[in-house]
Design a protein around this motif. Structure first.
Motif, short mmCIF file in Angstrom:
data_model
loop_
_atom_site.label_atom_id
_atom_site.label_comp_id
_atom_site.label_asym_id
_atom_site.label_seq_id
_atom_site.Cartn_x
_atom_site.Cartn_y
_atom_site.Cartn_z
N GLU A 2 -0.94 3.90 -0.10
CA GLU A 2 -2.38 3.70 -0.28
C GLU A 2 -2.95 4.91 -0.98
O GLU A 2 -2.29 5.92 -1.13
CB GLU A 2 -3.06 3.54 1.10
CG GLU A 2 -2.66 2.27 1.82
CD GLU A 2 -3.32 2.15 3.18
OE1 GLU A 2 -4.04 1.17 3.40
OE2 GLU A 2 -3.10 3.05 4.02
N THR A 22 -2.22 -6.40 -1.46
CA THR A 22 -3.61 -6.84 -1.43
C THR A 22 -4.05 -7.19 -2.84
O THR A 22 -3.49 -6.67 -3.81
CB THR A 22 -4.52 -5.73 -0.85
OG1 THR A 22 -5.88 -6.15 -0.96
CG2 THR A 22 -4.35 -4.42 -1.59
N GLU A 23 -5.05 -8.07 -2.92
CA GLU A 23 -5.62 -8.38 -4.24
C GLU A 23 -6.74 -7.41 -4.59
O GLU A 23 -7.23 -7.38 -5.72
CB GLU A 23 -6.12 -9.82 -4.28
CG GLU A 23 -4.97 -10.80 -4.38
CD GLU A 23 -5.43 -12.24 -4.36
OE1 GLU A 23 -6.64 -12.49 -4.58
OE2 GLU A 23 -4.57 -13.12 -4.12
N GLU A 24 -7.14 -6.64 -3.58
CA GLU A 24 -8.20 -5.65 -3.80
C GLU A 24 -7.69 -4.55 -4.74
O GLU A 24 -6.59 -4.03 -4.55
CB GLU A 24 -8.57 -5.03 -2.44
CG GLU A 24 -9.66 -4.01 -2.50
CD GLU A 24 -9.67 -3.12 -1.25
OE1 GLU A 24 -10.35 -2.09 -1.29
OE2 GLU A 24 -8.97 -3.46 -0.26
N ARG A 38 -3.15 -1.24 -2.27
CA ARG A 38 -2.08 -1.02 -1.29
C ARG A 38 -0.83 -1.75 -1.76
O ARG A 38 -0.89 -2.94 -2.10
CB ARG A 38 -2.53 -1.55 0.07
CG ARG A 38 -1.70 -1.11 1.25
CD ARG A 38 -2.52 -1.14 2.55
NE ARG A 38 -3.30 -2.38 2.66
CZ ARG A 38 -2.88 -3.46 3.33
NH1 ARG A 38 -1.72 -3.47 3.95
NH2 ARG A 38 -3.63 -4.54 3.38
N PRO A 45 -3.93 -2.35 -7.77
CA PRO A 45 -3.97 -2.77 -6.37
C PRO A 45 -4.05 -1.56 -5.43
O PRO A 45 -3.40 -0.54 -5.67
CB PRO A 45 -2.64 -3.51 -6.20
CG PRO A 45 -2.36 -4.06 -7.56
CD PRO A 45 -2.86 -3.01 -8.52
#
Ligand code: NI
Length: 172
Positions: free
Chosen positions: A125, A82-84, A107, A105
């Motif tokens: 995560e 993910t880019e989150e 995840r 990141p």
């Protein structure tokens, strides 16, 4: 098993890029056992081999509350999923008593060999994602203070040097 001395900044060995391991054998398992004992003795949740001066791509970790679930990652490869990004206040056994918020990141996929040499893959995560990315950085010679401004980084190294000196004086 044996507890080893954990290198602290600015030890130049912490900047080395660790080498891949050929395979998991009894010698490597002894190293991993020693790393877990060293991590527990220092009350840490993760440790890379280079932190005890061994430049092999090996990480140990225990995120369990009871400290009874050691995990082993040999030749780990991580891929962000993910880019989150998420901030987390990170610390490091090689940079004692310094904590700074780092964004990583949220995840990632982790591929690695386990304690028995079996190929594994899982999704990381939360704290697991933070910890595996922090430890992976050690294998590349990168420390979390490298993400800070030069001023903050220099200040952190000086504080650690002072702390290590005072610990040595107390021990004498
Ligand atoms: Ni660390």
């Amino acid at each position: 098993m044996a507890v080893h001395t954990i290198l602290t900044v600015p030890d130049p060995r912490l900047k080395l890029v660790s080498r891949p391991v050929d395979g998991v054998d009894d010698d490597l398992r002894t190293l991993m056992d020693d790393m877990v004992e060293t991590m527990y003795a220092a009350d840490g949740i993760g440790l890379a081999a280079i932190q005890i001066g061994v430049d092999k791509r090996v990480i140990v970790m225990d995120l369990s509350e009871k400290r009874d679930n050691p995990r082993y990652f040999v030749n780990p490869v991580i891929t962000p999923l993910t880019e989150e990004t998420r901030p987390y206040s990170e610390g490091c056994l090689s940079i004692p008593e310094i904590y700074e918020e780092i964004e990583r990141p949220a995840r990632v996929k982790v591929e690695y060999l386990d304690y028995d040499g079996n190929q594994r893959e899982e999704i990381a995560e939360d704290l697991f994602a933070v910890c595996i990315q922090h430890e992976m950085d050690h294998l590349e010679g990168v420390l979390f203070i490298d993400y800070l401004s030069r001023l903050k980084r220099d200040r952190a190294v000086k504080r650690v040097q002072k702390l290590v000196r005072s610990r040595m004086e107390t021990a004498q």
